[in-house]
Design an enzyme around this catalytic site. Structure first.
Site, mmCIF file in Angstrom:
data_model
loop_
_atom_site.group_PDB
_atom_site.id
_atom_site.type_symbol
_atom_site.label_atom_id
_atom_site.label_comp_id
_atom_site.label_asym_id
_atom_site.label_seq_id
_atom_site.Cartn_x
_atom_site.Cartn_y
_atom_site.Cartn_z
ATOM 1 N N THR A 185 0.871 -1.177 0.000
ATOM 2 C CA THR A 185 0.000 0.000 0.000
ATOM 3 C C THR A 185 0.907 1.225 0.000
ATOM 4 O O THR A 185 2.046 1.161 0.485
ATOM 5 C CB THR A 185 -0.921 0.054 1.233
ATOM 6 O OG1 THR A 185 -0.095 0.132 2.382
ATOM 7 C CG2 THR A 185 -1.805 -1.154 1.319
ATOM 8 N N GLU A 330 -5.686 -3.937 0.456
ATOM 9 C CA GLU A 330 -5.845 -4.986 1.473
ATOM 10 C C GLU A 330 -7.002 -5.928 1.157
ATOM 11 O O GLU A 330 -7.174 -6.961 1.790
ATOM 12 C CB GLU A 330 -6.099 -4.351 2.854
ATOM 13 C CG GLU A 330 -4.872 -3.743 3.503
ATOM 14 C CD GLU A 330 -4.630 -2.298 3.106
ATOM 15 O OE1 GLU A 330 -5.143 -1.865 2.059
ATOM 16 O OE2 GLU A 330 -3.915 -1.594 3.849
ATOM 17 N N LYS A 439 -14.021 17.745 12.401
ATOM 18 C CA LYS A 439 -14.847 17.724 13.611
ATOM 19 C C LYS A 439 -15.072 19.157 14.087
ATOM 20 O O LYS A 439 -14.215 19.774 14.686
ATOM 21 C CB LYS A 439 -14.183 16.877 14.684
ATOM 22 C CG LYS A 439 -14.197 15.410 14.275
ATOM 23 C CD LYS A 439 -13.372 14.531 15.156
ATOM 24 C CE LYS A 439 -13.335 13.143 14.537
ATOM 25 N NZ LYS A 439 -12.062 12.477 14.642
ATOM 26 N N TRP A 444 -19.673 16.202 12.839
ATOM 27 C CA TRP A 444 -18.726 15.802 11.804
ATOM 28 C C TRP A 444 -19.135 16.384 10.457
ATOM 29 O O TRP A 444 -20.307 16.331 10.075
ATOM 30 C CB TRP A 444 -18.676 14.272 11.672
ATOM 31 C CG TRP A 444 -17.961 13.611 12.800
ATOM 32 C CD1 TRP A 444 -17.624 14.182 13.993
ATOM 33 C CD2 TRP A 444 -17.508 12.261 12.833
ATOM 34 N NE1 TRP A 444 -16.976 13.253 14.770
ATOM 35 C CE2 TRP A 444 -16.889 12.066 14.090
ATOM 36 C CE3 TRP A 444 -17.548 11.198 11.936
ATOM 37 C CZ2 TRP A 444 -16.343 10.857 14.467
ATOM 38 C CZ3 TRP A 444 -16.993 9.990 12.315
ATOM 39 C CH2 TRP A 444 -16.390 9.822 13.573
HETATM 40 P P1 ADP Z 1 -3.539 3.162 -1.177
HETATM 41 O O1 ADP Z 1 -2.366 2.304 -1.445
HETATM 42 O O2 ADP Z 1 -3.449 4.590 -1.619
HETATM 43 O O3 ADP Z 1 -4.162 2.999 0.191
HETATM 44 P P2 ADP Z 1 -5.843 1.824 -2.121
HETATM 45 O O4 ADP Z 1 -6.336 1.716 -3.509
HETATM 46 O O5 ADP Z 1 -5.682 0.585 -1.361
HETATM 47 O O6 ADP Z 1 -4.541 2.601 -2.247
HETATM 48 O O7 ADP Z 1 -6.763 2.841 -1.330
HETATM 49 C C1 ADP Z 1 -7.946 2.407 -0.739
HETATM 50 C C2 ADP Z 1 -8.778 3.584 -0.308
HETATM 51 O O8 ADP Z 1 -9.178 4.364 -1.441
HETATM 52 C C3 ADP Z 1 -10.077 3.181 0.344
HETATM 53 O O9 ADP Z 1 -9.910 2.816 1.692
HETATM 54 C C4 ADP Z 1 -10.900 4.452 0.167
HETATM 55 O O10 ADP Z 1 -10.591 5.417 1.133
HETATM 56 C C5 ADP Z 1 -10.450 4.968 -1.180
HETATM 57 N N1 ADP Z 1 -11.421 4.560 -2.204
HETATM 58 C C6 ADP Z 1 -11.325 3.547 -3.087
HETATM 59 N N2 ADP Z 1 -12.418 3.504 -3.876
HETATM 60 C C7 ADP Z 1 -13.234 4.500 -3.488
HETATM 61 C C8 ADP Z 1 -14.527 4.974 -3.887
HETATM 62 N N3 ADP Z 1 -15.197 4.425 -4.890
HETATM 63 N N4 ADP Z 1 -15.045 6.020 -3.227
HETATM 64 C C9 ADP Z 1 -14.387 6.610 -2.207
HETATM 65 N N5 ADP Z 1 -13.177 6.220 -1.772
HETATM 66 C C10 ADP Z 1 -12.597 5.183 -2.410
#
Ligand code: ADP
Length: 543
Positions: A185, A330, A439, A444
């Site tokens: 990640t 993940e 916040k 929120w």
């Molecule tokens: P990184 O390595 O940057 O964490 P990821 O692709 O694993 O890359 O990131 C996952 C995160 O991306 C999610 O937990 C969420 O916050 C955001 N995310 C992915 N798809 C969406 C979506 N359709 N809408 C909003 N947030 C998203």
């Protein structure tokens, strides 16, 4: 008592073998790094994968070794994945957009022995090579005619390695739970963390991702796989498309609007998957050239929230339906997909339909989810109450690579770090990242909602909202905007637009222009530098 069914273990390489045997003439089309389109069939892809598998054996690759790839989506990258996994080794995708220090960290953490690299990234790997002590060989994914001069002896030419080798290979026996691939990640906080997938988790994920309520792709589909294999496994499509025998169309490095439009139309793609930033480039290009998308029927958008303005533009201007999806590295990465369910009332009109499309959708079998408050109490699925989004299932991480501690809570849930609502029909809607929620006076405010609304303003290219410190309310929203080319900030008109959708107390206290909004290696807004600069803005500039 154990079942008495064939327990032959599932090896991911069998997905490509299936495609070769039963969809042998189906095409794999790539826009190449060297320039020009390349076409081959699944049968040829399988034969070349075997040749590479034999070459890797000769280079000493053993079961469990980690082999890196730094490459665009092309037939060679696809062959590499299957050959590495077929050898029982672990395909470790390297995201070239990471900072050099992060790349050094993850290659050394994974102890990669070989890296397969596209021509584009040869200088990058050359610059890092002497800081990568475990690296024994580099394979440059090109033909001899394009090989750079003066490379050390342990740098090999991909096509020369394949040349003359047997087109069948004795693949390694693996257990379904054996590791197949590794993806780090991007680590917006701390060091990147490795997610180590298994053969069985990827196979189950491929079934889930291609199923009807998810992407719904099959052998009749012509699919443009834009989402990179180096980021979250191309959303499982590199496995799912051979599994169902769909035609694969890959853009290589060519993801600008003009190249995308040409490929989508020339290859008559009816389905495509990419992140919002890529789709914006395509939409801008089509609008400025008066282009159209006659064959494209559906696009998957994920990775960040699909803005409502984009969902509407695809539908109204190009007659393309948007399928909004959510997931994370993940989770292999698919978590939810937005398809209406037969058990719910259909949206009353287009506005309600667009509202629904903005939600991130429902889980397929294989993912379970829940929302909880900070004390771990389960919250109601009423579409209003929001809380921390937890997930569990067979394609979700249990523990990060190299860690001894589980990544799960005591009930086996993985905390996604997202804040969400779930409605009575199971539609999940992300309202924010936990760390980005603002916040204000105990209430929120969703930074994501404000950003999505702001980018619907025609003069705004990108928007990022942070919670700036406030003497009375703890935090108040400050909206930072990157204006579209040649446009100047008119904060009043942005505020008027926001006021149509938000209560007064939710509106930003300040709207400020920035030259460019910083992005992470995976193309998401990086709020860290913005917080560093604007955290005290309201203290320094009291209204
Ligand atoms: P990184 O390595 O940057 O964490 P990821 O692709 O694993 O890359 O990131 C996952 C995160 O991306 C999610 O937990 C969420 O916050 C955001 N995310 C992915 N798809 C969406 C979506 N359709 N809408 C909003 N947030 C998203």
């Amino acid at each position: 008592m154990r079942g008495l069914m064939q327990s032959s273990s599932i090896n991911l390489v069998s997905l490509l073998e299936h495609a070769s045997r039963w969809h042998g003439n189906q095409e794999v089309v790539s826009n190449t790094v060297e320039g020009g389109m390349h076409r081959q069939t699944y049968r040829e892809t399988w034969q070349r994968t075997a040749q590479l598998g034999n070459a890797l054996a000769e280079l000493g690759v053993k079961k469990g070794d980690r082999i890196g790839t730094m490459a665009w989506n092309t037939y060679r990258h696809l062959e590499s994945w299957f050959a590495i996994m077929g050898r029982g080794a672990v395909a470790h995708t390297l995201n070239p957009r990471l900072f050099p220090e992060q790349l050094i960290y993850i290659v050394n953490h994974a102890e990669d022995q070989i890296i397969l690299v596209d021509l584009t990234f040869v200088p990058l790997i050359q610059a890092l090579a002497d800081k990568l002590p475990t690296l024994k060989h580099v394979i440059v994914m090109t033909g001899p005619e394009h090989m750079p001069d003066d490379l050390p002896d342990n740098w090999h030419c991909y096509e020369s390695l394949l040349e003359g080798r047997a087109q069948s290979c004795e693949w390694e026996q693996v257990d379904g739970d054996d590791a197949s691939s590794l993806c780090y990640t991007s680590g917006t906080t701390g060091n990147p963390k490795g997610v180590l997938y298994s053969h069985i988790s990827n196979v189950l994920h491929a079934y889930g991702a291609t199923s009807k309520d998810a992407m719904n792709v099959g052998s009749a589909d012509r699919v443009m796989m834009v989402v990179p294999m180096f980021h979250a496994n191309s959303w499982g499509l590199a496995f799912g498309l051979p599994m169902v025998g769909a035609r694969m169309v890959m853009p290589g490095p060519h993801m600008d609007g003009a190249s995308m439009a040409a490929m989508l139309n020339d290859e008559r793609c009816n389905f495509a998957a990419a992140v919002p930033t890529v789709w914006s480039m395509l939409l801008d290009h089509l609008r400025s050239t008066g282009g159209s998308l006659p064959d494209l029927k559906e696009v998957v958008i994920g990775g960040s929230a699909a803005p409502r303005s984009m969902i509407e533009a695809f539908d109204k201007e190009f007659d393309v339906a948007v399928l909004h999806a959510w997931g994370m590295t993940e989770m292999s990465p698919l978590g939810t997909v937005n398809r209406v369910s037969g058990s719910m009332p259909l949206p009353a009109g287009p506005d309600e339909a667009y509202d629904l499309s903005c939600k991130q959708g429902r889980v397929p079998f294989g993912v379970d989810m829940e929302i909880v408050d900070d004390d771990h109490n389960t919250l109601p699925h009423d579409g209003q109450t929001f809380g921390r989004l937890l997930v569990r299932g067979p394609w979700i991480v249990e523990r990060y690579y190299g860690e001894t501690e589980s990544a799960l809570d005591e009930n086996g849930w993985f905390d996604t770090g997202d804040i969400a609502t779930i409605d009575e029909y199971g539609f999940m809607n992300i309202t924010d990242r936990a760390k980005d929620v603002i916040k204000s006076g105990g209430e929120w405010i969703s930074s994501a909602d404000l950003e999505n609304a702001a980018i619907a303003h025609p003069d705004v290219a990108l928007a990022a909202c942070i919670g700036a410190t406030h003497p009375k309310w703890d935090e108040r929203p400050v909206l930072l905007v990157q204006m579209a080319e040649g446009k100047n900030l008119d904060a009043g008109s942005i505020l008027t637009l926001l006021a149509e959708q938000f209560a007064r107390w939710q509106l930003p206290d300040a709207i400020l222009p920035v030259d460019s909004i910083p992005l992470t290696a995976t193309g998401k807004i990086d709020k860290k530098p913005l917080r560093a600069e604007y955290q005290n803005y309201l203290l320094d500039n009291p209204s």
